[in-house]
Design a protein around this motif. Structure first.
Motif, PDB file in Angstrom:
ATOM      1  N   TYR A   6       0.846  -1.188   0.000  1.00  0.00           N
ATOM      2  CA  TYR A   6       0.000   0.000   0.000  1.00  0.00           C
ATOM      3  C   TYR A   6       0.877   1.231   0.000  1.00  0.00           C
ATOM      4  N   CYS A   7       0.302   2.348  -0.362  1.00  0.00           N
ATOM      5  CA  CYS A   7       1.004   3.623  -0.378  1.00  0.00           C
ATOM      6  C   CYS A   7       0.159   4.607   0.426  1.00  0.00           C
ATOM      7  N   LEU A   8       0.686   5.073   1.539  1.00  0.00           N
ATOM      8  CA  LEU A   8      -0.044   5.986   2.408  1.00  0.00           C
ATOM      9  C   LEU A   8       0.674   7.326   2.485  1.00  0.00           C
ATOM     10  N   THR A   9      -0.101   8.399   2.602  1.00  0.00           N
ATOM     11  CA  THR A   9       0.510   9.696   2.887  1.00  0.00           C
ATOM     12  C   THR A   9       0.959   9.656   4.341  1.00  0.00           C
ATOM     13  N   ALA A  10       1.880  10.529   4.694  1.00  0.00           N
ATOM     14  CA  ALA A  10       2.338  10.594   6.078  1.00  0.00           C
ATOM     15  C   ALA A  10       1.163  10.892   7.010  1.00  0.00           C
ATOM     16  N   LYS A  11       0.230  11.713   6.547  1.00  0.00           N
ATOM     17  CA  LYS A  11      -0.955  12.058   7.345  1.00  0.00           C
ATOM     18  C   LYS A  11      -1.833  10.824   7.564  1.00  0.00           C
ATOM     19  N   ASP A  12      -2.118  10.074   6.497  1.00  0.00           N
ATOM     20  CA  ASP A  12      -2.954   8.882   6.614  1.00  0.00           C
ATOM     21  C   ASP A  12      -2.287   7.828   7.500  1.00  0.00           C
ATOM     22  N   LYS A  37      -1.605  -3.491   7.675  1.00  0.00           N
ATOM     23  CA  LYS A  37      -1.703  -2.337   6.774  1.00  0.00           C
ATOM     24  C   LYS A  37      -0.507  -1.406   6.987  1.00  0.00           C
ATOM     25  N   LEU A  38      -0.189  -1.118   8.238  1.00  0.00           N
ATOM     26  CA  LEU A  38       0.934  -0.226   8.533  1.00  0.00           C
ATOM     27  C   LEU A  38       2.273  -0.864   8.147  1.00  0.00           C
ATOM     28  N   ALA A  39       2.411  -2.177   8.361  1.00  0.00           N
ATOM     29  CA  ALA A  39       3.663  -2.868   8.037  1.00  0.00           C
ATOM     30  C   ALA A  39       3.888  -2.987   6.532  1.00  0.00           C
ATOM     31  N   GLU A  40       2.806  -3.104   5.759  1.00  0.00           N
ATOM     32  CA  GLU A  40       2.918  -3.323   4.317  1.00  0.00           C
ATOM     33  C   GLU A  40       2.839  -2.030   3.509  1.00  0.00           C
ATOM     34  N   LEU A  98      -7.937   2.025   1.676  1.00  0.00           N
ATOM     35  CA  LEU A  98      -6.999   3.112   1.929  1.00  0.00           C
ATOM     36  C   LEU A  98      -5.589   2.692   1.525  1.00  0.00           C
ATOM     37  N   GLY A  99      -4.978   3.455   0.665  1.00  0.00           N
ATOM     38  CA  GLY A  99      -3.615   3.177   0.227  1.00  0.00           C
ATOM     39  C   GLY A  99      -3.503   2.302  -1.007  1.00  0.00           C
ATOM     40  N   MET A 100      -4.640   1.784  -1.503  1.00  0.00           N
ATOM     41  CA  MET A 100      -4.600   0.956  -2.713  1.00  0.00           C
ATOM     42  C   MET A 100      -4.497   1.833  -3.954  1.00  0.00           C
ATOM     43  N   ARG A 101      -3.961   1.259  -5.038  1.00  0.00           N
ATOM     44  CA  ARG A 101      -3.878   1.917  -6.342  1.00  0.00           C
ATOM     45  C   ARG A 101      -5.004   1.433  -7.237  1.00  0.00           C
ATOM     46  N   THR A 102      -5.372   2.255  -8.200  1.00  0.00           N
ATOM     47  CA  THR A 102      -6.366   1.864  -9.193  1.00  0.00           C
ATOM     48  C   THR A 102      -5.932   0.552  -9.843  1.00  0.00           C
ATOM     49  N   GLY A 103      -6.860  -0.398  -9.923  1.00  0.00           N
ATOM     50  CA  GLY A 103      -6.579  -1.704 -10.517  1.00  0.00           C
ATOM     51  C   GLY A 103      -6.088  -2.736  -9.528  1.00  0.00           C
ATOM     52  N   GLN A 104      -5.763  -2.330  -8.325  1.00  0.00           N
ATOM     53  CA  GLN A 104      -5.250  -3.248  -7.307  1.00  0.00           C
ATOM     54  C   GLN A 104      -6.417  -3.934  -6.597  1.00  0.00           C
ATOM     55  N   SER A 105      -6.214  -5.180  -6.219  1.00  0.00           N
ATOM     56  CA  SER A 105      -7.236  -5.895  -5.453  1.00  0.00           C
ATOM     57  C   SER A 105      -6.593  -6.504  -4.215  1.00  0.00           C
TER      58      SER A 105
END
Length: 175
Positions: A6-12, A37-40, A98-105
């Motif tokens: 996943y890709c999270l903003t520092a805020k998220d 979620k936080l680890a990945e 939260l943190g997923m990209r378009t097309g990701q499952s």
């Protein structure tokens, strides 16, 4: 959840860390999912997040188990949102998206053994991308992909005139 990055903003990321601390205190069933979620997740500055990543307050289009397409806004809480328009990140689905990209499952595994697959079809609106576009417009740069092709009121580059003529005052009722 499966091993999905996943890709999270520092805020998220900070929001999820605070949520994890609160939920640990109550031995909430979502603690393992929050920890994964936080680890990945990779963390990026708010201004550097790609526009196809679901962040807090993003409007996402997704599908659960090949069901119908759903559109929701990822929110921290659901206090003032109209029914059915938001998806709190405190829910299993909201946290997964939260943190997923378009097309990701991803596959959500619940403590009771049940599971469901979620596919993020599109990020229809992302506040960070909208802020970048607004800054570009304010700086005089054209938004990416937009171009003025024709002006309905006058030819491109031409000087327009005010159309009102003398005696054409509509009076106070027009206000």
């Amino acid at each position: 959840m499966t091993r999905t990055m996943y890709c999270l903003t520092a805020k998220d990321f900070a929001v999820l860390e605070a949520m994890l601390m609160r939920r640990r205190a109550f031995a909430d069933a979502s603690v393992p999912m929050l920890e994964r979620k936080l680890a990945e997740s990779s963390i990026v500055p708010v201004g550097m997040i790609e526009p196809d990543v679901a962040t807090l307050n993003s409007r996402v289009i997704f599908r659960v188990d090949n069901g119908p397409v759903e559109t929701r806004t990822l929110v921290l809480g659901d206090a003032s949102a109209p029914v059915g328009s938001s998806l709190p990140v405190g829910t299993w689905r909201g946290l997964c998206l939260l943190g997923m990209r378009t097309g990701q499952s991803a596959l959500i595994k619940r403590p009771d053994g049940s599971g469901e697959s979620i596919l993020l079809e599109d990020v229809a609106y992302q506040p960070e991308a909208a802020r970048r576009a607004a800054r570009n417009v304010a700086a005089g740069r054209r938004p990416h992909g937009l171009r003025l092709v024709h002006s309905a009121t006058r030819p491109l580059g031409g000087a327009g005139k005010i159309r009102q003529t003398e005696g054409d005052d509509p009076g106070p009722s027009a206000a």
